[in-house]
Write an enzyme that holds these catalytic residues in place. Sequence first.
Site, PDB file in Angstrom:
ATOM      1  N   GLU A  43       0.801  -1.227   0.000  1.00 21.88           N
ATOM      2  CA  GLU A  43       0.000   0.000   0.000  1.00 21.88           C
ATOM      3  C   GLU A  43       0.840   1.287   0.000  1.00 21.88           C
ATOM      4  O   GLU A  43       0.370   2.332   0.436  1.00 21.88           O
ATOM      5  CB  GLU A  43      -0.960  -0.004   1.191  1.00 21.88           C
ATOM      6  CG  GLU A  43      -1.991  -1.118   1.092  1.00 21.88           C
ATOM      7  CD  GLU A  43      -3.110  -0.948   2.090  1.00 21.88           C
ATOM      8  OE1 GLU A  43      -4.224  -0.618   1.674  1.00 21.88           O
ATOM      9  OE2 GLU A  43      -2.857  -1.146   3.298  1.00 21.88           O
ATOM     10  N   HIS A  63      -0.525   5.440   7.472  1.00 31.94           N
ATOM     11  CA  HIS A  63      -1.683   4.612   7.127  1.00 31.94           C
ATOM     12  C   HIS A  63      -1.861   3.603   8.250  1.00 31.94           C
ATOM     13  O   HIS A  63      -0.932   2.875   8.595  1.00 31.94           O
ATOM     14  CB  HIS A  63      -1.512   3.890   5.801  1.00 31.94           C
ATOM     15  CG  HIS A  63      -2.538   2.797   5.625  1.00 31.94           C
ATOM     16  ND1 HIS A  63      -3.902   3.049   5.691  1.00 31.94           N
ATOM     17  CD2 HIS A  63      -2.426   1.460   5.453  1.00 31.94           C
ATOM     18  CE1 HIS A  63      -4.561   1.908   5.546  1.00 31.94           C
ATOM     19  NE2 HIS A  63      -3.700   0.918   5.409  1.00 31.94           N
ATOM     20  N   HIS A 118      -4.781   1.018  10.777  1.00 36.54           N
ATOM     21  CA  HIS A 118      -6.046   0.284  10.913  1.00 36.54           C
ATOM     22  C   HIS A 118      -6.581   0.550  12.325  1.00 36.54           C
ATOM     23  O   HIS A 118      -6.975  -0.357  13.041  1.00 36.54           O
ATOM     24  CB  HIS A 118      -5.826  -1.222  10.688  1.00 36.54           C
ATOM     25  CG  HIS A 118      -5.187  -1.577   9.377  1.00 36.54           C
ATOM     26  ND1 HIS A 118      -4.559  -2.763   9.135  1.00 36.54           N
ATOM     27  CD2 HIS A 118      -5.116  -0.869   8.209  1.00 36.54           C
ATOM     28  CE1 HIS A 118      -4.099  -2.790   7.881  1.00 36.54           C
ATOM     29  NE2 HIS A 118      -4.422  -1.650   7.310  1.00 36.54           N
ATOM     30  N   HIS A 163     -11.575  -0.459   6.582  1.00 37.31           N
ATOM     31  CA  HIS A 163     -10.126  -0.686   6.479  1.00 37.31           C
ATOM     32  C   HIS A 163      -9.346   0.106   7.527  1.00 37.31           C
ATOM     33  O   HIS A 163      -8.671  -0.469   8.361  1.00 37.31           O
ATOM     34  CB  HIS A 163      -9.702  -0.315   5.048  1.00 37.31           C
ATOM     35  CG  HIS A 163      -8.263  -0.552   4.733  1.00 37.31           C
ATOM     36  ND1 HIS A 163      -7.798  -0.597   3.436  1.00 37.31           N
ATOM     37  CD2 HIS A 163      -7.181  -0.740   5.514  1.00 37.31           C
ATOM     38  CE1 HIS A 163      -6.490  -0.833   3.441  1.00 37.31           C
ATOM     39  NE2 HIS A 163      -6.102  -0.916   4.694  1.00 37.31           N
TER      40      HIS A 163
HETATM   41 MN    MN Z   1      -4.043  -1.147   5.166  1.00 30.10          MN
END
Ligand code: MN
Length: 239
Positions: A73, A92, A94, A162
Amino acid sequence: MSLFQDLVIAYRILAEHGIIDAYGHISVRSPTNPAHFWMARSVAPELVTEADMMEFNMDSEALDPQGRSPVIERFIHSEVYKSRPEVMAVVHNHSPSVIPFCCTNTPLRPIFHMSAFIGLGVPNWEIREAQEDSDMLVRSAYLGESLAKKLSHHPAALMRGHGAVVVGESLAVAVGRSVYLEQNARMQFQAEMLAGPSGSITFMDDKEVAANVVWQEYGRFWNLVRNKMLKKLEAEKAA
Ligand code: MN
């Protein structure tokens, strides 16, 4: 102190706060080349060392991979850096308490002054609008660009089912915002439960948000957690 040491520390702090676990990543724009950024190879954040740092260009190509695998990602990072010249760090995650707010119609709102930036708007990215039948991962520049467009000029965006992308003008801001985004989500959920369906919650208003975001560089937070993590890393080295 070095850039890589601070980046390792950022990974470890986010892991310690439960913002990232085996997955999730943080990157920093190169101070010498604004068209490049640095992030760790594909490895669990708590295991990240300075030797794991890889340099990427704006197409998310690794410059000197040395056999290391990049994270899938990474396109989240390259597309955000492309569209936001002032952004110096991208997270990024979660973040668990944040997820319920990206798959219900309850918007995340600033309930706590340290999370005032939420009042600047945290849009929710629906991957289906860009690609049906995806595996939810931002695997391409196309999906990264779609997410960056949804993020637009905002400090963070949710990713339905996500997690989130969180940006800042420094590592301190990106890490601080990530920690306080999680805290706000937890507190807002608690307040919704306490208030009940007919109760009301007083959120920060636009004037309070504006008065807070101007000073919120999370410098004291970063100084504290960074110092604690440095001691921990030294102890690990000595052991
Ligand atoms: Mn992810």
